[in-house]
Design an enzyme around this catalytic site. Structure first.
Site, PDB file in Angstrom:
ATOM      1  CB  ILE B 237      -0.929   0.026   1.233  1.00 53.57           C
ATOM      2  CG1 ILE B 237      -1.876  -1.167   1.204  1.00 53.57           C
ATOM      3  CG2 ILE B 237      -1.705   1.332   1.305  1.00 53.57           C
ATOM      4  CD1 ILE B 237      -2.735  -1.325   2.454  1.00 53.57           C
ATOM      5  CB  CYS B 243       0.344   4.804  -6.459  1.00 50.59           C
ATOM      6  SG  CYS B 243      -0.096   4.748  -4.735  1.00 50.59           S
ATOM      7  NE  ARG B 332      -6.603   9.068  -4.001  1.00 48.74           N
ATOM      8  CZ  ARG B 332      -7.123   7.889  -3.665  1.00 48.74           C
ATOM      9  NH1 ARG B 332      -6.381   7.001  -3.038  1.00 48.74           N
ATOM     10  NH2 ARG B 332      -8.373   7.587  -3.942  1.00 48.74           N
TER      11      ARG B 332
END
Lengths: 408, 408, 408, 408
Positions: B237, B243, B332
């Site tokens: 993550i 990202c 994003r």
């Protein structure tokens, strides 16, 4: 109230100080502590996720409830009457600088346009000249009235010196909140003989409106300010983008540790007195991620400057500068061209047009809360944090260079 | 099966959490843990070396054996029908995004060419517009059928929301593998009243094909997903190049620690149940060295986006973007020009024409295994690791500057 | 010789491994060790200083005494017959690559000039083509003879594969020293069935000249190589400027720790057997300061490539490239333009014309010894070291930017 | 005086060395210590603040009291007769290089203008030529007299070699202070047979003026120098901007630890003897913040070069270079264009026109003291310090790139 309150906190204080990890040897006979910045931490999702619509990022300051845990800084490039009103209506809050251009000049617009059009080399002398004009009592009252008439929250900020000088003006004004802010604020100030020193406890009592004070960075000073009766704590010294305290003065505490320490003071104070006083992270906060990390460290809200200075209606006209810049003897802080990237509403509430974390800050907070599985700010203050420095490595520089078309 | 399985894991869990080195003081009353990224580690050769031809990097997912421990990400710039088929035939695997351009548009090529030709400032609005068109059930089935007809493995990826919505479609399709992927996936999701929440255990049972779920980063969530019956764990993550979760949301766990923690959950689950479930590292993986390090931390395979987006047949036409980019409220991820550096085969299996670690990824894995003296992925998961940050130093900057003809 | 020698070292080995600080938690159930690079350390002056003329940096390899503790790498851009001879006469040593251009081509000059004149994009394919021509036995002998006739030390380097193939050629040649070098060398190599594996112990015995082997990075492998009878240990995997092992393969041990560990093996071997075998640091060494730090970590000498490639007579004509570059399947290492900054003598012995630590390397070593108050390499191996990362900070970037005329 | 003084310090010394945190494993059998630089620390405000006018940054060296805790370095680009006098009058101190251009040339101005006008490539050879001219005894006396006649403090600096050679000249001159400075100064120097070595104790006694010696970095050497009778300790090896000791020689101790260790020696010496000897931080100090941090680590004053070289009257004419630059065999240090940013008075005492911490250094010190709540240097030496590396992170690079108009 328990008469023994003076003893208990001292003991608590002592225990805390002993508990501090002052365990790094800087040199012989000199042990120091490691402090962490928000660039060095990251948040860890828990076992649960949450619908976006179930998240509630609201918070309280004094008797006011605000939907957005963001305050716009008391900087001349960030807040004027119009933006203060607009921020109030958006569920946020804007603080007007009581010693800035708005209270020195009847017509601040022309002054602001001088600042944004002057060349780099003339900037510091111009600032020194502009801020040499005295603050006018009637302009303070005028700005407060303007904000109130337009339906805004009248929040003003002043240094301890200004608080002494304009105390009576403030007491008789329609002000809603007062921010007592200096680079460093302490309850004990040693002044020259014959010179009046500020008594924060007295000021809290006489002002009749909530007084928010700072900035502070340690458990000890936070405790002293809380005991003096403040309604909010500003936390952060030295980490800001438009501030060079660390370079010029050597002073500056990484924000994650500062907020965690001051939040510990708030929690202890709550346990002793039953009063919950919000902690507001201030300085070095640029993106939605920065805000989320400050909340996770224990803050109830944050104060931000440069992200708001980027709004199309900001008084800085696409520029941003620190409030130590006009110092006649030791100017600090620089003017940065931040540009105008969107409306205040877009920056605070979206929808975002940019993908770099500077638009829709509230959406970022709520998305983060939803992903982390927390319902409100109180739960957000307890999410798991890891130390995870995103330091610049050789590999990353290589990647960036390639992206920019440099490299091989 | 032991009826006490619920107790044992809880105890194991507790012991592990206690064992975690949560020993760094962020601030008073706030202890945190240090997490490490793959940029901070390096692999150490052992006492033995091995012939290249003796290395076996194959792995299993569900009932499938794959020769290449690399999966292409379910991103619109990385996988379409053609590349999914080509990847299957190369011994790898490509996952098609069930909520992307391929399932929103009958003829995705023209949409993709719009994305690669639009200017920087129009990019986010264009993406928001393109992805506002609804996903069509018949296009999902069409893409699955196309892949199967051309001899590929039909692996699709969807968010929990999509899994709820298109569950029946998937159940009646010829799909081989389903990747349930969100930024963060949890077994417990708190939704609005009256809104259906995803039950991963039920989904695993009703789908009839292996379900791979993630992304997750902690031992606890990995354990919960394994108990829910998943056939693979996606781990990672926030560390990806395209990202910006960490910047926008403050969330992101350094990949080396995340993989090591989730691999510990997999090992414990294996011991309890006898089932071996692969861990797939996902995010921030760019070079062959990055892949090798993820395997050494405990992964069975990796999922990669940008390295595959560089292939001459990638749908992104030399561009790559994150899947949170088209978010209407909080975009994003950014579009990066990655270029086209060679065929998919060259990128996966060589021969390499580039010397920067982005060609012949399988060859890099096998050369690394040969050098480290390990025969298979299982042995690779146990090689010695050292913390060895390749941080940027002054000296290195000076060297680079000299190489670029800058500096004195 | 003590018959119990096999037991003692095993015990010693065990104790050492237990002593290793494998105390960092990468993740649950995964403890790792921190390793340090030479960029992260600095040397501390003691209580005494010394006249420059009293310093003696000489060292021994096999039966040879060398005045300069520097060996030029067996790279085609660094050493040819002429430079090998010149280095010998300067008190240093140059190693010729037994599998390079010199032994594949009768007239290597034209090939070298092709390499230095080709464009960036054609470089890798050209290298792959050039190195596809076979190594010729007679050229190996020719180069050895040329060096000997001109009065140089004939030191050649070969991979394990080449050592197997050309063993007889070497046995019957006039070679003085043989460097058995691979990215990673081990005493135990697992090969395909029916394929001959190298037995280093046998090779040491049959060659009749000192065999120096590596590269290795751990105490264990260093011990095994010493027991096999090597006359020198090459230490270093992954840290070199023209080598991308770490990026491509994930493998690479920071040099300070690697040298310290292998030196511990050397010291233990000395105590057991009475034989002192030199440790040679190899990889990532650019300046005089880098050399001094390697010696302080325990090395007797260093092997360097790029600093020698900068000499006006270097075969690379101002360019430098790694020896994994021409790999037909997985090229690693890049071509760097290093320029020609002075004669070989100036680079090794001065006087320096440059002030960046790349001229007069011997003078730098001796000045450092004089400043640190040490008389010889043995004392240099015991000076105090501190961990002192010269990391890039914001302030330093600002300073550099100002020096380059950027910034304000 | 206690006759046992020789025993006590040895015991103290031993205890200290045992107390040192030499607890990091560089490699097997090699424990080392972490040392910290001033870039890695920050100062923490206490519970009290103070009026600017109550701060007293004065200090004493020998019998002289100075208002400004700043000394200008004995570098040819920094101090000549005129600046020495001006510095004296400003309450500061300038040290003249006894072996520089001023004492080799009757008319140094033309030499200095050659240095500032020569091209980059001719710089080192020109410097080597200029400094090959011998130092003249009569010019040493002439410069001392000039300074005295104009009302300045005559402070000169010389290496141990020069101190031996010109001892008699100095003894019969009107010099006020003598700085015995080498890269590294020790009390025990091992020289060639028949060559005179410097006895610092004897020199201290024969000179009749206070002798300040250094540079040193360890507790042990500081103790030895103090016992030899020095009147000041120069602390710092390797951290300077115009010095490349660390790159060329591998030697260099991060300044915060060096100052803390040597200050511990000073404190112990004070306790034993009652004599307070100032510690002067020297090297790598650029901004007001750097100075404040050195004081907080234990220094009484600092010596700075480049900030003073930026003054409009500096002899370097906007350039600055290190004193190892002219070395005929191993030139170190580079010429940097620092520009002329203001008068000496502006740089030391303001008012500042620049906001980067290089103007009004005294104002910065006093503002820092006022903010930290300390009255004098002694209290400043005890403020709380935290380890707070302002390392360059990805996010900061991104911000900077945006400010410079790069990036998206």
């Amino acid at each position: 109230m328990n008469k023994n309150w003076l003893i208990t906190p001292l003991v608590v204080n002592l225990i805390r100080i002993i508990k501090k990890s002052v365990n790094i040897e800087l040199g012989l006979n000199r042990k120091v502590r490691r402090a962490y910045g928000i660039d060095e931490i990251a948040l860890v999702p828990g076992n649960r996720t949450l619908d976006y619509d179930l998240t509630d990022p609201s918070w309280r300051i004094g008797n006011l409830k605000r939907e957005v845990p963001i305050i716009a800084s008391a900087m001349d490039s960030v807040v004027d009457v119009k933006t203060a009103v607009e921020l109030s209506k958006l569920g946020s809050l804007g603080v007007l600088n009581m010693e800035g251009i708005q209270t020195r000049y009847e017509y601040p617009e022309e002054i602001l346009s001088q600042i944004s059009s002057v060349g780099k080399n003339e900037f510091v002398p111009l600032m020194q000249k502009i801020y040499s004009k005295p603050v006018k009592e009637d302009l303070i009252l005028k700005r407060i009235n303007e904000i109130k008439e337009m339906g805004g929250i009248a929040a003003l900020s002043g240094t301890p010196q200004a608080a002494i000088k304009f105390k009576e003006t403030l007491v008789h004004s329609k002000i809603d909140l007062f921010f007592l802010q200096g680079t460093v604020v302490s309850t004990e100030h040693l002044g020259m003989e014959g010179k009046e020193s500020l008594n924060i406890r007295n000021l809290c009592q006489s002002l009749k409106v909530p007084l928010i004070a700072g900035n502070c960075v340690t458990y000890e000073v936070a405790q002293l300010l809380l005991r003096a009766g403040v309604s909010g704590l500003m936390v952060g010294i030295g980490p800001g983008a438009a501030c060079t305290s660390r370079g010029v003065l050597g002073i500056g505490i990484p924000q994650a540790t500062a907020i965690a320490d001051c939040s510990a003071a708030r929690d202890d104070y709550l346990q002793e007195t039953g009063n919950y006083i919000p902690v507001i992270g201030d300085g070095g906060i640029v993106t939605g991620g920065d805000i989320c990390k400050c909340l996770a460290c224990g803050a109830d809200a944050v104060m931000i400057g440069s992200p708001i200075a980027k709004s199309s209606t900001a008084p800085g006209n696409g520029y941003h500068w620190g409030m130590a810049t006009p110092s006649p003897i030791l100017p600090r802080g620089t003017r940065i061209e931040v540009g105008s990237t969107g409306s205040l509403e877009r920056i605070l509430k979206g929808p975002a047009l940019l993908d770099d974390g500077t638009h829709n800050l509230l959406g970022a907070i709520r998305t983060s809360m939803s992903t982390l599985g927390v319902k409100n700010i109180k739960e957000m203050q307890n999410v798991e944090i890891v130390i995870a420095p995103s330091l610049l490595t050789e590999g990353k520089v290589y990647q960036k260079a390639q992206q920019l078309g440099m490299g091989k």
